[in-house]
Structures are given as C-alpha cells and as structure tokens.
Write a protein that holds these residues in place. Structure first.
Motif, PDB file in Angstrom:
ATOM      1  N   TYR A 217      -5.428   2.300   9.190  1.00  0.00           N
ATOM      2  CA  TYR A 217      -4.396   2.360   8.425  1.00  0.00           C
ATOM      3  C   TYR A 217      -4.271   2.741   7.079  1.00  0.00           C
ATOM      4  CZ  TYR A 217      -2.884  -0.507  12.437  1.00  0.00           C
ATOM      5  OH  TYR A 217      -2.624  -1.108  13.611  1.00  0.00           O
ATOM      6  N   ILE A 218      -5.285   2.752   6.431  1.00  0.00           N
ATOM      7  CA  ILE A 218      -5.568   3.131   4.892  1.00  0.00           C
ATOM      8  C   ILE A 218      -5.188   4.365   4.873  1.00  0.00           C
ATOM      9  CG2 ILE A 218      -7.332   3.411   3.310  1.00  0.00           C
ATOM     10  CD1 ILE A 218      -9.261   1.406   4.501  1.00  0.00           C
ATOM     11  N   PRO A 219      -5.027   5.588   5.724  1.00  0.00           N
ATOM     12  CA  PRO A 219      -4.618   6.591   5.289  1.00  0.00           C
ATOM     13  C   PRO A 219      -3.082   6.779   5.256  1.00  0.00           C
ATOM     14  CG  PRO A 219      -6.137   7.099   6.910  1.00  0.00           C
ATOM     15  CD  PRO A 219      -5.976   5.652   6.745  1.00  0.00           C
ATOM     16  N   PHE A 220      -2.545   5.773   5.775  1.00  0.00           N
ATOM     17  CA  PHE A 220      -1.110   5.830   5.620  1.00  0.00           C
ATOM     18  C   PHE A 220      -0.429   5.009   4.454  1.00  0.00           C
ATOM     19  CE2 PHE A 220      -2.277   6.065  10.157  1.00  0.00           C
ATOM     20  CZ  PHE A 220      -1.548   7.106  10.611  1.00  0.00           C
ATOM     21  N   VAL A 221      -1.364   4.484   3.774  1.00  0.00           N
ATOM     22  CA  VAL A 221      -0.816   3.540   2.766  1.00  0.00           C
ATOM     23  C   VAL A 221      -0.042   4.322   1.547  1.00  0.00           C
ATOM     24  CG1 VAL A 221      -1.534   2.017   0.839  1.00  0.00           C
ATOM     25  CG2 VAL A 221      -2.571   1.798   3.113  1.00  0.00           C
ATOM     26  N   LEU A 222      -0.705   5.377   1.031  1.00  0.00           N
ATOM     27  CA  LEU A 222      -0.022   6.358  -0.087  1.00  0.00           C
ATOM     28  C   LEU A 222       1.217   6.765   0.655  1.00  0.00           C
ATOM     29  CD1 LEU A 222      -3.070   7.770  -2.027  1.00  0.00           C
ATOM     30  CD2 LEU A 222      -1.425   5.604  -2.501  1.00  0.00           C
ATOM     31  N   ILE A 223       1.117   7.307   1.686  1.00  0.00           N
ATOM     32  CA  ILE A 223       2.485   7.932   2.279  1.00  0.00           C
ATOM     33  C   ILE A 223       3.450   6.783   2.021  1.00  0.00           C
ATOM     34  CG2 ILE A 223       3.546   8.973   4.403  1.00  0.00           C
ATOM     35  CD1 ILE A 223       0.724   9.922   5.320  1.00  0.00           C
ATOM     36  N   LEU A 224       3.241   5.641   2.518  1.00  0.00           N
ATOM     37  CA  LEU A 224       4.382   4.752   2.682  1.00  0.00           C
ATOM     38  C   LEU A 224       4.869   4.241   1.141  1.00  0.00           C
ATOM     39  CD1 LEU A 224       2.955   2.467   5.491  1.00  0.00           C
ATOM     40  CD2 LEU A 224       5.272   3.752   5.553  1.00  0.00           C
ATOM     41  N   VAL A 225       3.634   4.371   0.210  1.00  0.00           N
ATOM     42  CA  VAL A 225       4.014   3.983  -1.216  1.00  0.00           C
ATOM     43  C   VAL A 225       5.027   5.183  -1.511  1.00  0.00           C
ATOM     44  CG1 VAL A 225       3.161   3.964  -3.405  1.00  0.00           C
ATOM     45  CG2 VAL A 225       1.969   2.512  -1.500  1.00  0.00           C
ATOM     46  N   GLY A 226       4.569   6.390  -1.251  1.00  0.00           N
ATOM     47  CA  GLY A 226       5.617   7.314  -1.999  1.00  0.00           C
ATOM     48  C   GLY A 226       7.166   7.308  -1.250  1.00  0.00           C
ATOM     49  N   LEU A 227       6.999   6.840   0.068  1.00  0.00           N
ATOM     50  CA  LEU A 227       8.297   6.674   0.732  1.00  0.00           C
ATOM     51  C   LEU A 227       9.112   5.534   0.209  1.00  0.00           C
ATOM     52  CD1 LEU A 227      10.261   7.850   3.031  1.00  0.00           C
ATOM     53  CD2 LEU A 227       8.897   6.431   4.623  1.00  0.00           C
ATOM     54  N   CYS A 228       8.472   4.451   0.068  1.00  0.00           N
ATOM     55  CA  CYS A 228       9.178   3.539  -0.693  1.00  0.00           C
ATOM     56  C   CYS A 228       9.528   3.698  -2.049  1.00  0.00           C
ATOM     57  CB  CYS A 228       8.277   2.067  -0.526  1.00  0.00           C
ATOM     58  SG  CYS A 228       7.839   1.267   0.987  1.00  0.00           S
ATOM     59  N   LYS A 229       8.778   4.351  -2.819  1.00  0.00           N
ATOM     60  CA  LYS A 229       9.251   4.677  -4.146  1.00  0.00           C
ATOM     61  C   LYS A 229      10.698   5.504  -4.050  1.00  0.00           C
ATOM     62  CE  LYS A 229       7.689   6.697  -8.380  1.00  0.00           C
ATOM     63  NZ  LYS A 229       6.458   7.745  -8.953  1.00  0.00           N
ATOM     64  N   ALA A 230      10.820   6.347  -3.158  1.00  0.00           N
ATOM     65  CA  ALA A 230      11.886   7.409  -3.086  1.00  0.00           C
ATOM     66  C   ALA A 230      13.008   6.703  -2.651  1.00  0.00           C
ATOM     67  CB  ALA A 230      11.400   8.528  -2.071  1.00  0.00           C
ATOM     68  N   MET A 231      12.884   5.435  -1.825  1.00  0.00           N
ATOM     69  CA  MET A 231      13.851   4.491  -1.465  1.00  0.00           C
ATOM     70  C   MET A 231      14.225   3.542  -2.463  1.00  0.00           C
ATOM     71  SD  MET A 231      13.077   4.134   2.469  1.00  0.00           S
ATOM     72  CE  MET A 231      13.312   5.378   3.933  1.00  0.00           C
ATOM     73  N   ARG A 232      13.649   3.480  -3.581  1.00  0.00           N
ATOM     74  CA  ARG A 232      13.724   2.532  -4.959  1.00  0.00           C
ATOM     75  C   ARG A 232      13.275   1.262  -4.311  1.00  0.00           C
ATOM     76  NH1 ARG A 232      18.447   0.665  -5.850  1.00  0.00           N
ATOM     77  NH2 ARG A 232      19.715   1.366  -3.837  1.00  0.00           N
ATOM     78  N   LEU A 233      12.288   1.325  -3.602  1.00  0.00           N
ATOM     79  CA  LEU A 233      11.343  -0.025  -3.313  1.00  0.00           C
ATOM     80  C   LEU A 233      10.210   0.246  -4.089  1.00  0.00           C
ATOM     81  CD1 LEU A 233      12.068   0.052   0.498  1.00  0.00           C
ATOM     82  CD2 LEU A 233      13.081  -1.479  -1.302  1.00  0.00           C
ATOM     83  N   ASP A 234       9.048  -0.491  -3.695  1.00  0.00           N
ATOM     84  CA  ASP A 234       7.945  -0.710  -4.605  1.00  0.00           C
ATOM     85  C   ASP A 234       6.621  -0.526  -3.780  1.00  0.00           C
ATOM     86  OD1 ASP A 234       8.007  -3.135  -3.408  1.00  0.00           O
ATOM     87  OD2 ASP A 234       8.139  -4.029  -5.465  1.00  0.00           O
ATOM     88  N   ALA A 235       5.458  -0.652  -4.458  1.00  0.00           N
ATOM     89  CA  ALA A 235       4.205  -0.662  -3.584  1.00  0.00           C
ATOM     90  C   ALA A 235       4.038  -1.972  -2.687  1.00  0.00           C
ATOM     91  CB  ALA A 235       3.259  -0.455  -4.365  1.00  0.00           C
ATOM     92  N   MET A 236       4.638  -3.068  -3.351  1.00  0.00           N
ATOM     93  CA  MET A 236       4.368  -4.262  -2.502  1.00  0.00           C
ATOM     94  C   MET A 236       4.910  -3.977  -1.139  1.00  0.00           C
ATOM     95  SD  MET A 236       2.920  -7.150  -2.766  1.00  0.00           S
ATOM     96  CE  MET A 236       2.766  -7.841  -4.655  1.00  0.00           C
ATOM     97  N   THR A 237       6.197  -3.504  -1.076  1.00  0.00           N
ATOM     98  CA  THR A 237       6.815  -3.590   0.304  1.00  0.00           C
ATOM     99  C   THR A 237       6.015  -2.462   1.039  1.00  0.00           C
ATOM    100  OG1 THR A 237       8.996  -3.309  -0.915  1.00  0.00           O
ATOM    101  CG2 THR A 237       9.034  -2.868   1.250  1.00  0.00           C
ATOM    102  N   ALA A 238       5.217  -1.452   0.716  1.00  0.00           N
ATOM    103  CA  ALA A 238       4.579  -0.804   1.472  1.00  0.00           C
ATOM    104  C   ALA A 238       3.336  -1.463   2.003  1.00  0.00           C
ATOM    105  CB  ALA A 238       4.098   0.474   0.533  1.00  0.00           C
ATOM    106  N   VAL A 239       2.701  -2.176   0.967  1.00  0.00           N
ATOM    107  CA  VAL A 239       1.387  -2.849   1.597  1.00  0.00           C
ATOM    108  C   VAL A 239       2.138  -4.010   2.483  1.00  0.00           C
ATOM    109  CG1 VAL A 239      -0.218  -4.431   0.920  1.00  0.00           C
ATOM    110  CG2 VAL A 239       0.342  -2.413  -0.545  1.00  0.00           C
ATOM    111  N   GLY A 240       3.300  -4.690   2.179  1.00  0.00           N
ATOM    112  CA  GLY A 240       3.710  -5.588   3.292  1.00  0.00           C
ATOM    113  C   GLY A 240       3.931  -5.044   4.531  1.00  0.00           C
TER     114      GLY A 240
END
Length: 480
Positions: free
Chosen positions: A137-160
């Motif tokens: 799953y590690i390769p998907f973390v930064l993708i989800l971080v970027g996606l959450c940031k664009a949705m006005r969410l944060d890195a904690m949501t992505a990691v969660g």
C-alpha cells in the motif's frame, strides 16, 4: 507560569521504548520455552516447557547501542523496499502521472469524498483479508495525500483510509494465508474452517472503520482548523496545483504499469512465496518502464529517483529503530517470559473472560512480535491448551489471535509497515496515535462482544478435537 508539554519526535519515542525494554531485561525474570522446527522451516514453542534461564544475560549499555545498527540491519528488507518505492514514485510524479490521476479522480469523486473513503477502506480491507497485503500500500499513500489535499481534506484522512483498511482486513480476515491459515494449522483445526462468521463480520467492521475516518474528514471539511496536521508541511513539497493535467495516453500506460506491477506482486506472494526483495525488483522494473513511457532522460530519471529516496530517510530510520525494541527483548531473554506471564492467569478465569483476555494479550504482544505469522507460532501453541482447559474452543482462540494481531497493526509503533505509511505521508506518530486510539477502542469493544457471543453460542464446536487429555499441540503441527 506553566510550560506547554511538547510531544517528543517519533524517533525519541521509539528510542525511549527501546530503553524501557533494555531496563526490563534487568528486572523481568529471564526464561524461555523449548521450541521445535516444523516442516515449513519455522519454529514453534512447546507448551508446558517454560523454564527460567539458568544463565542470566545482563545486557550492557554497549549492547543497547549496538542494537540500534543491528535493528537497522534486521529491518533492511522493508527499509530498502521503502527507498525503492519512494524513488520510483518520484519518477512517476516527474511524468505528471500522479497529478493527472488526481485530476481524474477529482472529476469522479470531488463532490462525494465519502464514497472515495468507503471504497478505499473497503478495497484495502478485502486485499489484506484475502492475501495479506500490507507494504504494497505504500505506493498509494502520496497519491491519496494529493487527492485529499485537492478535496480540502488532509494527510491524516489519507493515512486513515489506508491503515484502517489494512488493519481491519487483517483483523477480520476470512483466509489470510499469513495469519488465519497458519494459526488454524498450528491449533490443529481444519484450515479455513469457520469462514462463515468471519465473512459475516467483514462489512460491520469495515463500516466502523469508515465511520471513524469519515467523521474526522467531515470536521476538516467544515473547519480546516480542525485538521490534526494543519501545522505540518505537505509531504508533496508544498505543491498546490490549481489545474491538473489531462490524463493522456502516456499517463494511462504508466498507471497500467503500476496495476500490472501490483497484480504481479499479488501473484508472486500467493503463488511463488515472494516477499520484499522480489517486490522491490518489480517496482524497479516499473520505474524503468515509467521513465521510458514518460519520456524522461537518464539523468532526470536518476535525479528524481535519488530525491525520492532522500525524502524517505527519516522514515527508514524510524522503521529500523522500531525493530530494535523486540531485538532487545530477545537478546535479554524476556520475550518468552512476558508471553508466559500473560497467558498463565487465563487458566484461572471463565471461558468468556478468557476469550477476551486472549484478545487483549495478543494485542499487547503485537507490540513485541509485530510479525503476524511469528506471533501465531509463539502464542497459538500456548493458548490452545489454555482454551481447552477453560472451555474456549480452538476456533475462538484463533479468532482472538486474529483480532489482536490485526487491529493493533494500526497503532503499534513497532509495525514497520505502519511507520512506513505515516512516514511517507509526513504524519508524526503521536498525532496518528491520537487519531487511531479512539478507533482501536471501538474495534476492541466490538471484537470483545463478538468473542463473548462466540463462546456463548459454542462457535467452533464442529471442529473442536475430541480431547481425552491436553495433548501437546505441537503434535498437530507435524502435518504442516
């Protein structure tokens, strides 16, 4: 004037835990169980053989210091896998593929982040529960971080999203070959028996995880100041792309390469027994493919790869030091003593309390034995005869092991995969602990209720051996 308490850096927390483990080797009675070597090459403890060590080992301060580089060496497989993934992802980002993917996903889920969160938790839970995926799953973390940031969410949501799916998948696994299959084999019951209950529990536990992550995400959407990571630098380097590139053919080819890489990894793990060395190799292959398709020259590819590796130096150190805690306890001969001390009182309580006690014990021991399969070989041979004695069916013993090992994967700092994920997202451990601990309590309450009901309704009676006496469970492992 009182000073505000400042939480230490994650590295300091881990070194502190190593120091506590070191001090414990001077206080906790040293002992060990006899072990046998199984046909698969793994070792399993023999119940009823615990004895205090005749020769006490006193670790010196130098032993403590040496344990740090030894721990880094012991964790080298996942450390270098994380380095490779970080470097290859940096190559993919240089092609614009990640930004283009984020733009595409925003078009699909930009107005419905709840659906995105549910799908990620659900899919990752299925993958972990079916084939035991974790580090993949590690390769998907930064993708989800970027996606959450664009949705006005944060890195904690992505990691969660990632870690919740990973932990629940392991905890409620129907047929994980690294946990369920091994634990049932060692306990002497048919492999994959009792699958109906585990399948029935899957959706309810996934919904518990989804609700926790989505509740937090809603708070961040309503008030960005509620973000637990608002004061932290963005792991994407502060990039704030207002418009995302169109998903072109070359981007699709890069993504196809990633899908093929992950699919190959899944096949290799399940069919060929691959692990991190082989996975690292196929990610390198994907990196080369990405550079060619993305039209990056050799120098640019090398520079991007090195930059990606440099960004994960802190994460690598955390992973290595985390391994040192168990290493110190093994060197000081107290790991088996702790297992014995935790399992012994269970033989004096009722079956319902014993089943929950086994769950709590497995949860605590995952701090010291972060390997799911390794934990099964140490604890299942001990808890199986305890369960036979107090009326806890072996199927329930295995279920308690699953719950304890799987859910605690989400929070124990000795879990190298967890440290890799939060390190990739730039989330300090103490903040992750604050986010995850309430979810752990919810899952533990639900799991305890399930165990009590399982005992009440005699779950696993159909495969419970007809025992005339408490035979050594190591006999049943001879067929493994």
């Amino acid at each position: 004037m009182t000073k505000t308490f400042k939480v230490p850096h994650t590295l300091i927390l881990l070194l502190g835990m190593m120091l506590v483990a070191y001090i414990a080797t001077w206080i906790v009675p040293q002992g060990y169980f006899e072990t046998i070597t199984l046909d698969n090459g793994r070792t399993s403890v023999v119940p009823g053989t615990f004895a205090l060590a005749q020769e006490q080992i006193r670790l010196t301060p130098m032993d403590f210091l040496v344990a740090i580089p030894r721990a880094l060496a012991a964790a080298q497989d996942i450390i270098f896998f994380v380095f490779i993934v970080g470097g290859v992802l940096a190559i993919a980002r240089a092609t614009g593929t990640i930004d283009a993917l984020i733009g595409y996903l925003l078009e699909r889920f930009g107005t419905n982040p709840s659906m995105l969160i549910f799908m990620v938790v659900f899919c990752f839970s299925i993958a972990s529960g079916a084939i035991g995926t974790a580090g993949e799953y590690i390769p998907f973390v930064l993708i989800l971080v970027g996606l959450c940031k664009a949705m006005r969410l944060d890195a904690m949501t992505a990691v969660g999203m990632v870690v919740t799916g990973y932990g629940i998948g392991y905890g409620i696994s129907a047929f994980n070959p690294f946990t369920v299959m091994i634990a049932q084999t060692v306990s002497g019951i048919p492999v994959y028996s009792g699958i109906e209950l585990r399948l029935a529990l899957f959706i309810p536990f996934v919904l518990i995880g989804f609700h926790h992550v989505w509740s937090y995400a809603q708070k961040v959407l309503n008030d960005p100041e509620a973000s637990m990571t608002k004061a932290l630098p963005c792991p994407l380097g502060g990039q704030d792309t207002a418009s995302y590139p169109k998903l072109e053919l070359r981007h699709k080819l890069v993504l196809f390469g990633l899908i093929a890489t992950v699919a190959t990894a899944v096949w290799g793990i399940s069919e060929k027994g691959w692990y991190l060395y082989e996975l690292g190799a196929i990610f390198i292959l994907w990196g080369i493919f990405t550079a060619i398709v993305g039209k990056l020259d050799a120098d640019t590819t090398a520079i991007q790869f090195i930059e990606g590796v440099k960004d994960l130096a802190t994460t690598a150190m955390l992973i290595g030091v985390a391994r040192g805690i168990a290493l110190i306890m093994e060197d000081g001969q107290i790991l088996h003593s702790l297992v014995y001390g935790m399992s012994y009182p269970l033989s004096y309580v009722g079956s319902e309390i014993a089943s929950v006690g086994m769950f709590v014990m497995q949860t605590l021991l995952n701090l010291f034995i972060p390997s799911g399969s390794g934990q099964a070989y140490v604890t299942i041979p001990l808890l199986t005869p305890v369960g036979d004695l107090v009326g806890v069916n072996r199927q329930i013993v295995v279920l308690a092991y699953q719950f304890g090992d799987g859910f605690s994967n989400m929070i124990v700092p000795t879990n190298a995969v967890l440290m890799g994920i939060i390190g990739m997202a730039g989330v300090p451990y103490h903040l992750w602990f604050r986010f995850c601990m309430p979810l752990m309590l919810k899952l533990m309450a639900a799991a305890s209720l399930v165990l009590v009901l399982a005992v009440t309704f005699d779950y696993g009676r159909d495969v419970q051996p007809d025992l005339n006496s408490l035979n050594d469970v190591s006999t049943s492992t001879e067929t493994n």
